[in-house]
Design an enzyme around this catalytic site. Structure first.
Site, PDB file in Angstrom:
ATOM      1  N   ASN A  12       1.029  -1.200  -0.002  1.00  0.00           N
ATOM      2  CA  ASN A  12       0.026   0.127   0.119  1.00  0.00           C
ATOM      3  C   ASN A  12       0.929   1.268  -0.051  1.00  0.00           C
ATOM      4  OD1 ASN A  12      -1.637   2.036   0.470  1.00  0.00           O
ATOM      5  ND2 ASN A  12      -2.262   1.158   2.624  1.00  0.00           N
ATOM      6  N   LYS A  14       0.126   4.306  -0.218  1.00  0.00           N
ATOM      7  CA  LYS A  14      -0.766   5.529   0.605  1.00  0.00           C
ATOM      8  C   LYS A  14      -0.416   6.774  -0.140  1.00  0.00           C
ATOM      9  CE  LYS A  14      -0.279   2.891   4.839  1.00  0.00           C
ATOM     10  NZ  LYS A  14      -0.108   3.009   6.300  1.00  0.00           N
ATOM     11  N   HIS A  98      -9.541   1.413   4.900  1.00  0.00           N
ATOM     12  CA  HIS A  98      -8.348   1.372   5.472  1.00  0.00           C
ATOM     13  C   HIS A  98      -8.548   2.293   6.709  1.00  0.00           C
ATOM     14  CE1 HIS A  98      -4.231   2.319   6.733  1.00  0.00           C
ATOM     15  NE2 HIS A  98      -3.752   1.179   5.792  1.00  0.00           N
ATOM     16  N   GLU A 100      -6.803   4.477   8.218  1.00  0.00           N
ATOM     17  CA  GLU A 100      -6.416   5.632   7.922  1.00  0.00           C
ATOM     18  C   GLU A 100      -7.722   6.532   7.491  1.00  0.00           C
ATOM     19  OE1 GLU A 100      -3.106   5.399   5.549  1.00  0.00           O
ATOM     20  OE2 GLU A 100      -1.915   4.493   7.733  1.00  0.00           O
ATOM     21  N   GLU A 180      -5.695  -5.134  10.232  1.00  0.00           N
ATOM     22  CA  GLU A 180      -4.540  -4.173  10.458  1.00  0.00           C
ATOM     23  C   GLU A 180      -4.966  -3.595  11.864  1.00  0.00           C
ATOM     24  OE1 GLU A 180      -2.453  -2.943   6.662  1.00  0.00           O
ATOM     25  OE2 GLU A 180      -4.139  -1.406   6.985  1.00  0.00           O
ATOM     26  N   GLY A 186       2.547   1.554  11.033  1.00  0.00           N
ATOM     27  CA  GLY A 186       3.346   2.912  10.828  1.00  0.00           C
ATOM     28  C   GLY A 186       4.130   3.007  12.229  1.00  0.00           C
ATOM     29  N   SER A 226       3.360  -2.864  10.257  1.00  0.00           N
ATOM     30  CA  SER A 226       4.757  -3.052  10.419  1.00  0.00           C
ATOM     31  C   SER A 226       5.243  -4.233   9.980  1.00  0.00           C
ATOM     32  CB  SER A 226       5.060  -2.431  11.966  1.00  0.00           C
ATOM     33  OG  SER A 226       4.515  -1.317  12.563  1.00  0.00           O
ATOM     34  N   GLY A 248       5.014   1.015   4.613  1.00  0.00           N
ATOM     35  CA  GLY A 248       6.382   1.363   4.633  1.00  0.00           C
ATOM     36  C   GLY A 248       7.277   0.491   3.868  1.00  0.00           C
TER      37      GLY A 248
HETATM   38  P1  13P Z   1       2.762  -0.171   7.678  1.00  0.00           P
HETATM   39  O1  13P Z   1       3.388  -1.399   7.206  1.00  0.00           O
HETATM   40  O2  13P Z   1       3.489   1.093   7.422  1.00  0.00           O
HETATM   41  O3  13P Z   1       2.828  -0.153   9.190  1.00  0.00           O
HETATM   42  O4  13P Z   1       1.564   0.191   7.073  1.00  0.00           O
HETATM   43  C1  13P Z   1       0.609  -0.660   7.206  1.00  0.00           C
HETATM   44  C2  13P Z   1      -0.625  -0.536   6.486  1.00  0.00           C
HETATM   45  O5  13P Z   1      -1.430   0.466   6.774  1.00  0.00           O
HETATM   46  C3  13P Z   1      -0.954  -1.056   5.086  1.00  0.00           C
HETATM   47  O6  13P Z   1      -2.118  -0.819   4.799  1.00  0.00           O
END
Ligand code: 13P
Length: 265
Positions: A12, A14, A98, A100, A180, A186, A226, A248
């Site tokens: 992803n 983002k 998601h 976020e 998640e 993150g 993560s 990430g």
């Molecule tokens: P990270 O892998 O950066 O923690 O993000 C996870 C995520 O939100 C994937 O959709």
């Protein structure tokens, strides 16, 4: 009865990269995935502005997903992108809800259900994201939160034919679930394999009760939060962990490829 599910790993991106970087990284990843001939499905959920360009580059080696899709076919929704639009440029599907988007853009289980049904009705795929906050976990609400996120969204789809959630390709069910935990996204603080497995088992049990045991066993459940090449092995061999949704660690093609190769072993 346990069935074999194909592993699915989605990066992803983002709101990262510009057009030149996105294009170069996608090509780089597609070339490597082709060369390695991996046994898993590798996908990228890219910012919508890059999708048309990337769709011309997939050569069917990397599955291309959006990060969000509207619930309506078309209409006066300034700034939004519909599943019909995504389909017209050969995008396969989209992430839905998601965390976020739940936290910052007022996504609810009901709006998520609308997005899932709009995608499935076009034969597109939906990666539905669920997960608890740290406060919810500490209050012992994990099971309750996961079940309400799943149940309320599925009811809101108004799709009553369970088979419509699967589609016709057994390796690529139209619906997948991404677990998640919000506190692991993150933060560098990934869930332990035991914690992830506990949540995945709750999700699997719910899918079996909602769709029936046979169909409920066919959906892929991905872990996200993560995940990186150095810890993915902890998850990928656990029962009911069928892949990963990676933030990430998906941004650099070489690192993401290494992670995908570990899942393919
Ligand atoms: P990270 O892998 O950066 O923690 O993000 C996870 C995520 O939100 C994937 O959709």
């Amino acid at each position: 009865m346990e069935i074999k599910r194909k592993k699915l790993v989605i990066g992803n991106w983002k709101m990262f990269k510009d057009a030149v970087q996105a294009s170069a990284d996608f090509e780089n990843l597609s070339d490597s995935v082709t060369e390695k001939n991996l046994s898993i499905e590798v996908g990228i959920a890219a910012p919508s502005i890059f999708l048309a360009d990337l769709a011309r580059k997939t050569r069917n080696t990397v599955s291309l997903f959006a990060q969000n899709a509207h619930w309506a076919e078309e209409g006066a929704f300034t700034g939004e992108v519909s599943p019909t639009m995504l389909k017209s440029i050969h995008v396969l599907g989209s992430l839905v809800a998601h965390s976020e988007r739940r936290q910052m853009f007022a996504e609810t289980n009901q709006t998520a259900g609308g997005r899932i049904s709009a995608l499935l009705n076009l034969g597109m795929r939906a990666i539905y994201c669920v997960g608890e906050t740290l406060v919810e976990r500490e209050k012992g609400l994990l099971k309750e939160i996961l079940i309400s996120q799943l149940e309320q969204a599925f009811i809101a789809t108004k799709i009553r034919n369970s088979q419509s959630f699967i589609g016709s390709d057994p390796n690529k069910p139209l619906l997948s679930i991404a677990y998640e935990p919000v506190w692991a996204i993150g933060t560098g603080k990934a869930a332990s394999a035991v914690e992830a497995q506990e949540a995945h088992t709750i999700i699997r049990n719910f899918l079996q009760s909602y769709f029936g045991e046979e169909l409920g066993n066919r959906f892929q459940i991905l872990y996200g939060g993560s995940v990186k090449a150095s810890n993915v092995n902890e998850y990928i061999n656990c029962p009911n962990i069928d892949g990963a949704l990676v933030g990430g660690a998906s941004l650099v093609p070489k690192d993401f490829l290494e992670l995908c190769m570990k899942c393919a072993n």
